[in-house]
Motif scaffolding. Structure first.
Motif, mmCIF file in Angstrom:
data_model
loop_
_atom_site.group_PDB
_atom_site.id
_atom_site.type_symbol
_atom_site.label_atom_id
_atom_site.label_comp_id
_atom_site.label_asym_id
_atom_site.label_seq_id
_atom_site.Cartn_x
_atom_site.Cartn_y
_atom_site.Cartn_z
ATOM 1 N N ARG A 196 -7.430 -0.893 8.102
ATOM 2 C CA ARG A 196 -6.858 0.088 8.012
ATOM 3 C C ARG A 196 -6.566 1.441 8.556
ATOM 4 N N ALA A 220 -0.713 -2.478 6.850
ATOM 5 C CA ALA A 220 -0.979 -1.208 7.753
ATOM 6 C C ALA A 220 -3.178 -1.361 6.388
ATOM 7 N N ALA A 228 -3.353 1.323 3.946
ATOM 8 C CA ALA A 228 -3.080 2.578 4.456
ATOM 9 C C ALA A 228 -3.212 4.014 3.738
ATOM 10 N N LYS A 229 -3.324 5.485 4.046
ATOM 11 C CA LYS A 229 -3.000 6.577 4.422
ATOM 12 C C LYS A 229 -1.838 7.464 5.381
ATOM 13 N N VAL A 231 0.757 7.553 6.583
ATOM 14 C CA VAL A 231 1.535 7.148 7.305
ATOM 15 C C VAL A 231 2.785 7.693 6.821
ATOM 16 N N CYS A 251 0.239 0.223 2.284
ATOM 17 C CA CYS A 251 0.546 1.855 2.503
ATOM 18 C C CYS A 251 0.434 2.194 1.245
ATOM 19 N N ALA A 254 3.208 6.318 1.906
ATOM 20 C CA ALA A 254 3.982 6.147 3.168
ATOM 21 C C ALA A 254 5.715 7.192 2.310
ATOM 22 N N CYS A 281 3.037 -1.672 -1.348
ATOM 23 C CA CYS A 281 3.040 -0.558 -0.911
ATOM 24 C C CYS A 281 2.738 0.432 -2.380
ATOM 25 N N THR A 284 5.425 5.181 -2.204
ATOM 26 C CA THR A 284 6.333 4.859 -1.193
ATOM 27 C C THR A 284 6.967 6.206 -1.377
#
Length: 501
Positions: A196, A220, A228-229, A231, A251, A254, A281, A284
């Motif tokens: 990631r 991601a 993912a962190k 972003v 994510c 994000a 996600c 977000t």
């Protein structure tokens, strides 16, 4: 030796021992500087100065870069081929690819001879900035892209920044199932090792004429190996992207903000796309963006909270002239799994002249088993539809292997030449409270404020066809209309100010 003298010498010796390694670390963090000059360089050089610059990407690709290195391309130069660098930077000492000299940004172009013009594969702590990147082949080809971040079985890829790039003229194919194409592609895959991104920033770039998509995350991260962190997708300008303009996937937390998207489409029959949206996600935030002119065959909304998304917030955005409406909140009943789509908030947005299809069109659509959405404090302005007899529906629920539940729609302002429809019949446990519907036809003046005639208000709506306010103006309007959390009495007057003069 006298005790005081001994201590002084010991202190000096210790100070010397502590300073030397620090100086070496600082020197290492500065790294090396590599020069590439398409016109005056020579691949027989060592690349260590302007006078000793390399000439080609092929020569540059033979090097392995390290923390603090700078790779400088001379402005005004033309660099055919693919840039496929090796080596990683470190925290506080990224590798930076940049421009130097005077003139136009250096132009890197694969011309369709490689799938991507720039590919960062299994490296971290990189910054790409101030470059001109294209990948226009003789014929369209699937999965063609300008910049590709590709990490497979890598673990956590830290500290990648794409900044002030001009990515343009990438001719992928327009059909998603055939492979599509993109301007910037983000892809993390982990068969043997969870992979990631962390601290990934895509900021202040310009994308023009990239087919099919613009900034596309194929993933991601993922829920099995970690989302993912850190972003951030901020300040990008996209034009001439027919498909998904900004799509973030995989994510947590994000931030997608201050992006401008325009002139999107058309796509072939059967293709669905939207302006800015998360997929799979959590948490977000999509804010302070402007999306216009999306013309996808299906969907075509400015904003979307899609499958497997939890706690998406879509706020302070501006949308206009999109065929599919302001926003979509959706979930496929078969694909949502245990995540579904829950807790989406759509608030403080302005929509002008969206939802342009004749039928099956709505300013905001909620589709499938979506749970707990909140739609409030939005301003939706609907001028006369360009197609005679077109539906004027503002909120619509549809079934998609399931139906929405527990949707709360309140304190929105809708201005339209005729009474707008609300079609939430298929949804369960919907709450509709204190929405202000303003119909401006002379025969139906319900909700009009002040003493202005309906015909005057109708003319005001039509002025939106030729005059578009700025994002700053619409955000000011939102804050004025929803002071203290409730629509103010003179909402129509405030809306009219956007086209005054």
């Amino acid at each position: 030796m006298h005790r005081r003298t001994f201590l002084r010498h010991t202190t000096l010796a210790l100070a010397t021992l502590s300073v030397v390694p620090l100086v070496r670390v600082q020197a290492a963090n500065r790294g090396r500087t590599w020069y590439v000059d398409a016109n005056g360089g020579d691949d027989a050089h060592d690349g260590t100065s302007e006078a000793r610059a390399f000439r080609s990407l092929d020569r540059l690709n033979k090097e392995t870069f390290g923390p603090g290195d700078h790779i400088l391309f001379k402005r005004g130069g033309d660099y055919p081929g693919a840039f496929l660098p090796k080596g990683s930077g470190s925290a506080g000492a990224p590798i930076v690819a940049d421009a130097y000299g005077q003139g136009a940004p250096p132009h890197l172009h694969a011309d369709g001879k490689a799938p991507s013009t720039v590919r960062l594969q299994n490296v971290e702590y990189w910054t790409l900035q101030n470059l001109d990147i294209s990948n226009q082949g003789p014929q369209p080809a699937p999965r063609r892209t300008g910049v590709h971040l590709f990490h497979q079985d890598y673990g956590v890829a830290h500290g990648i920044t794409l900044k002030n790039l001009h990515v343009h003229d990438v001719n992928g194919v327009p059909v998603k199932k055939d492979g599509g194409g993109s301007g910037i592609l983000v892809e993390a895959k982990g068969k043997d090792k969870p992979t990631r991104y962390e601290s990934l920033a895509i900021i202040d770039n310009r994308l023009d004429n990239t087919q099919r998509d613009g900034i596309l995350f194929l993933g991601a991260g993922n829920r099995q190996g970690g989302l993912a962190k850190g972003v951030v997708v901020r300040g990008n300008q996209l034009s001439g992207v027919p498909g998904d303009c900004i799509l973030v996937k995989g994510c947590d937390g994000a931030l997608v903000e201050h992006n401008t998207v325009s002139h999107c489409g058309p796509l072939p029959r059967g293709e669905a796309a939207a302006g800015i949206w998360p997929f799979d996600c959590d948490n977000t935030t999509v804010q302070y963006n402007e999306v216009s002119d999306h013309k996808a065959f299906a969907d075509g909304q400015a904003y979307d909270s899609d499958f497997r998304c939890r706690n998406t917030v879509i706020q302070y955005n501006y949308s206009h002239d999109n065929v599919g409406g302001m926003a979509l909140v959706c979930n496929d009943g078969r694909s949502g799994g245990d995540i579904g789509n829950t807790g989406t908030i759509v608030r403080f947005n302005v929509s002008i002249n969206d939802a342009l299809r004749k039928t099956d069109s709505a300013s905001l659509r909620i589709s499938g088993p979506v749970d707990g959405s909140q739609i409030y404090n939005n301003i939706i302005i609907i001028p006369e539809k360009p197609i005679a007899g077109a539906e004027v529906t503002v909120f619509k629920a549809t079934s998609w292997k399931g139906v929405p539940s527990s949707t709360n729609i309140h304190d929105n302002i809708v201005v339209s030449p005729q009474e707008p429809g609300i079609d939430m019949q298929v949804a369960q446990a919907t709450k509709l409270n204190e929405n202000r519907m303003v119909a401006t036809t002379a025969s139906n003046q319900k909700g009009l404020a002040g003493s202005q005639a309906a015909s005057t208000e109708h003319a005001m709506l039509e002025r939106f066809r030729s005059h578009r306010p700025t994002l700053a103006q619409v955000n000011t309007l939102v804050k004025a209309c929803f002071a203290n959390g409730k629509p103010v009495a003179n909402a129509v007057d405030l809306i009219g100010q956007l086209t005054a003069g």
